[in-house]
Design a protein around this motif. Structure first.
Motif, PDB file in Angstrom:
ATOM      1  N   TYR A   3      -1.285   6.657 -34.022  1.00 33.75           N
ATOM      2  CA  TYR A   3      -0.970   6.031 -35.303  1.00 33.75           C
ATOM      3  C   TYR A   3       0.544   5.893 -35.488  1.00 33.75           C
ATOM      4  O   TYR A   3       1.037   4.852 -35.906  1.00 33.75           O
ATOM      5  CB  TYR A   3      -1.574   6.857 -36.440  1.00 33.75           C
ATOM      6  CG  TYR A   3      -1.089   6.451 -37.806  1.00 33.75           C
ATOM      7  CD1 TYR A   3      -1.575   5.306 -38.428  1.00 33.75           C
ATOM      8  CD2 TYR A   3      -0.141   7.214 -38.481  1.00 33.75           C
ATOM      9  CE1 TYR A   3      -1.130   4.932 -39.691  1.00 33.75           C
ATOM     10  CE2 TYR A   3       0.303   6.850 -39.737  1.00 33.75           C
ATOM     11  CZ  TYR A   3      -0.187   5.704 -40.333  1.00 33.75           C
ATOM     12  OH  TYR A   3       0.261   5.334 -41.575  1.00 33.75           O
ATOM     13  N   LEU A   8      -1.115   1.335 -36.655  1.00 30.63           N
ATOM     14  CA  LEU A   8      -2.349   0.604 -36.932  1.00 30.63           C
ATOM     15  C   LEU A   8      -3.062   1.225 -38.127  1.00 30.63           C
ATOM     16  O   LEU A   8      -3.574   2.348 -38.059  1.00 30.63           O
ATOM     17  CB  LEU A   8      -3.264   0.620 -35.709  1.00 30.63           C
ATOM     18  CG  LEU A   8      -2.666  -0.019 -34.442  1.00 30.63           C
ATOM     19  CD1 LEU A   8      -3.622   0.161 -33.270  1.00 30.63           C
ATOM     20  CD2 LEU A   8      -2.396  -1.500 -34.673  1.00 30.63           C
ATOM     21  N   ALA A   9      -3.095   0.487 -39.243  1.00 30.70           N
ATOM     22  CA  ALA A   9      -3.663   1.032 -40.478  1.00 30.70           C
ATOM     23  C   ALA A   9      -5.137   1.390 -40.321  1.00 30.70           C
ATOM     24  O   ALA A   9      -5.615   2.360 -40.929  1.00 30.70           O
ATOM     25  CB  ALA A   9      -3.473   0.038 -41.616  1.00 30.70           C
ATOM     26  N   TRP A  10      -5.885   0.637 -39.509  1.00 32.24           N
ATOM     27  CA  TRP A  10      -7.317   0.883 -39.408  1.00 32.24           C
ATOM     28  C   TRP A  10      -7.629   2.255 -38.802  1.00 32.24           C
ATOM     29  O   TRP A  10      -8.726   2.800 -39.007  1.00 32.24           O
ATOM     30  CB  TRP A  10      -8.013  -0.217 -38.601  1.00 32.24           C
ATOM     31  CG  TRP A  10      -7.568  -0.355 -37.177  1.00 32.24           C
ATOM     32  CD1 TRP A  10      -6.624  -1.214 -36.682  1.00 32.24           C
ATOM     33  CD2 TRP A  10      -8.058   0.382 -36.038  1.00 32.24           C
ATOM     34  NE1 TRP A  10      -6.483  -1.055 -35.326  1.00 32.24           N
ATOM     35  CE2 TRP A  10      -7.361  -0.087 -34.899  1.00 32.24           C
ATOM     36  CE3 TRP A  10      -9.014   1.380 -35.872  1.00 32.24           C
ATOM     37  CZ2 TRP A  10      -7.583   0.417 -33.626  1.00 32.24           C
ATOM     38  CZ3 TRP A  10      -9.238   1.897 -34.603  1.00 32.24           C
ATOM     39  CH2 TRP A  10      -8.530   1.406 -33.500  1.00 32.24           C
ATOM     40  N   THR A  12      -6.444   5.032 -39.755  1.00 28.29           N
ATOM     41  CA  THR A  12      -6.597   5.997 -40.844  1.00 28.29           C
ATOM     42  C   THR A  12      -7.981   5.931 -41.470  1.00 28.29           C
ATOM     43  O   THR A  12      -8.434   6.902 -42.075  1.00 28.29           O
ATOM     44  CB  THR A  12      -5.534   5.759 -41.937  1.00 28.29           C
ATOM     45  OG1 THR A  12      -5.746   4.479 -42.550  1.00 28.29           O
ATOM     46  CG2 THR A  12      -4.129   5.809 -41.357  1.00 28.29           C
ATOM     47  N   VAL A  13      -8.645   4.791 -41.341  1.00 34.13           N
ATOM     48  CA  VAL A  13     -10.008   4.646 -41.854  1.00 34.13           C
ATOM     49  C   VAL A  13     -11.019   5.114 -40.810  1.00 34.13           C
ATOM     50  O   VAL A  13     -11.966   5.844 -41.114  1.00 34.13           O
ATOM     51  CB  VAL A  13     -10.290   3.186 -42.255  1.00 34.13           C
ATOM     52  CG1 VAL A  13     -11.723   3.023 -42.747  1.00 34.13           C
ATOM     53  CG2 VAL A  13      -9.299   2.724 -43.334  1.00 34.13           C
ATOM     54  N   ALA A  14     -10.814   4.712 -39.561  1.00 32.32           N
ATOM     55  CA  ALA A  14     -11.752   5.075 -38.494  1.00 32.32           C
ATOM     56  C   ALA A  14     -11.765   6.578 -38.235  1.00 32.32           C
ATOM     57  O   ALA A  14     -12.813   7.154 -37.947  1.00 32.32           O
ATOM     58  CB  ALA A  14     -11.387   4.326 -37.208  1.00 32.32           C
ATOM     59  N   TYR A 199      -4.531  -1.659 -45.791  1.00 30.22           N
ATOM     60  CA  TYR A 199      -5.502  -0.607 -46.077  1.00 30.22           C
ATOM     61  C   TYR A 199      -5.167   0.668 -45.308  1.00 30.22           C
ATOM     62  O   TYR A 199      -6.041   1.298 -44.697  1.00 30.22           O
ATOM     63  CB  TYR A 199      -6.906  -1.094 -45.745  1.00 30.22           C
ATOM     64  CG  TYR A 199      -7.286  -2.340 -46.510  1.00 30.22           C
ATOM     65  CD1 TYR A 199      -7.298  -2.343 -47.902  1.00 30.22           C
ATOM     66  CD2 TYR A 199      -7.600  -3.521 -45.853  1.00 30.22           C
ATOM     67  CE1 TYR A 199      -7.625  -3.478 -48.618  1.00 30.22           C
ATOM     68  CE2 TYR A 199      -7.933  -4.670 -46.556  1.00 30.22           C
ATOM     69  CZ  TYR A 199      -7.939  -4.641 -47.942  1.00 30.22           C
ATOM     70  OH  TYR A 199      -8.257  -5.771 -48.642  1.00 30.22           O
ATOM     71  N   ASP A 200      -3.913   1.057 -45.350  1.00 29.26           N
ATOM     72  CA  ASP A 200      -3.472   2.313 -44.749  1.00 29.26           C
ATOM     73  C   ASP A 200      -3.745   3.428 -45.761  1.00 29.26           C
ATOM     74  O   ASP A 200      -3.118   3.486 -46.816  1.00 29.26           O
ATOM     75  CB  ASP A 200      -1.983   2.240 -44.410  1.00 29.26           C
ATOM     76  CG  ASP A 200      -1.523   3.417 -43.560  1.00 29.26           C
ATOM     77  OD1 ASP A 200      -1.944   4.559 -43.857  1.00 29.26           O
ATOM     78  OD2 ASP A 200      -0.752   3.202 -42.611  1.00 29.26           O
TER      79      ASP A 200
END
Length: 347
Positions: A3, A8-10, A12-14, A199-200
């Protein structure tokens, strides 16, 4: 690390890594308190602080030479109850120190928090989340220590719940429905409140807390039983005890240097970026990103070789330049290494 390297913001969601680290550490802290009582706090501090002092011994003189004012606040590098001082260079490469500051507070509060959680688990879980909701809706901005306690306090307490078997005793349907509700509300919040980086989740505290707690309910409440059953079946088919001893050795070796990797990885990123800039090398595109990751990994190996032995001293092991997966002697119960304590990325 991925990260921080790639932004890559995604990711933090994954995989909400910071919340996972706090939850695992909370579970292990509860185990240590049950074994050693309040002495567990001293054991944890002994594991935490010497690698920080090594970092300070290298970085503080460099920052002072670069113009950082030297005053009493530099003592925070010895015991970081608040973020210790940095200059412009340090702000770019030492930002991860906030995690250690918050981890230190969670450790110090755990002897009081664990019995309180066991008496009133739901009230304790709702307290940090409720504080976060109030701060978010009113726009109040408390000091960093308080805001991070509100953000990640629920994760630490879910670690307590995992250790005590609370999650394992929950009906599977109840656990999944609760996780689904938290994830739905959390996703609804961060999808409707994007930050400058999209969407971080590190920039969207309420969405981060709700999504991460949902993730943890699945990770700590469902995944362990699924994995144990899978290992049992695999062992039965192969006619041996289940388990992956080679993986255990690798994880033990990595864990013996987890603080070093965490503390030095952002410096490794900064040095790699500067070196690439001086050399006229572009770190964009797939090849550039792979080159960045390779350079960072190489510098982390250098840091592990140069500074990792401090973790052996902190854990009362025989110092070794190259970490290995075998223990030469048993460590005190509360001083056992904490898997994944600080080894992933931070916000």
């Amino acid at each position: 690390m991925a990260y921080h390297c790639l932004g890559l913001a995604w990711l933090t969601v994954a995989f909400p890594a910071v919340g996972v680290m706090f939850a695992l550490s909370g579970s292990l802290m509860a185990a240590s308190l049950d074994r050693a009582g309040r002495a567990a706090v001293a054991h944890r501090l002994r594991r935490l602080l010497p690698p920080v002092w090594m970092l300070a011994a290298v970085c503080v003189p460099v920052m002072v030479a670069g113009g950082m004012r030297l005053d009493w606040s530099v003592l925070l590098w010895l015991f970081p109850l608040q973020d210790p001082p940095v200059n412009g260079w340090g702000a770019a490469t030492l930002g991860m120190i906030w995690y250690l500051r918050e981890y230190l507070w969670f450790v110090l509060l755990s002897p009081l928090a664990l019995p309180a959680f066991r008496r009133r688990p739901m009230m304790c879980l709702l307290t940090p989340l409720g504080l976060l909701v109030v701060c978010t809706l009113t726009g109040i901005r408390p000091p960093g220590v308080i805001s991070d306690l509100a953000l990640y306090g629920g994760c630490w307490l879910l670690g307590f719940a995992q250790h005590d078997g609370v999650l394992g005793r929950m009906r599977r349907s109840t656990l999944l429905l609760t996780a689904g509700a938290l994830a739905t509300v959390g996703a609804g919040w961060f999808l409707t409140h994007p930050s400058a980086r999209g969407y971080d989740l590190n920039d969207i505290p309420l969405g981060n807390a709700l999504w991460t707690m949902a993730f943890l309910l699945i990770l700590l409440g469902v995944a362990p039983s699924w994995w144990q059953e899978r290992q049992r079946r695999e062992g039965a088919r192969q006619g041996r005890e289940p388990g992956l001893p080679w993986m255990a050795r690798v994880l033990t070796a990595v864990n013996s240097r987890v603080m070093t990797v965490y503390l030095w990885h952002q410096t490794a990123i900064g040095v790699t970026v500067v070196a690439a800039s001086w050399s006229g090398i572009q770190l964009t595109g797939l090849s550039g990103r792979l080159l960045l990751l390779t350079g960072v990994a190489a510098l982390i190996v250098v840091a592990v070789v140069g500074f990792g032995w401090v973790e052996d001293l902190a854990a009362r092991r025989r110092p070794a330049i190259i970490p290995h997966g075998e223990r030469t002697r048993a460590a005190p119960p509360a001083a056992q290494p904490e898997p994944a304590m600080v080894a992933v990325a931070s916000g």
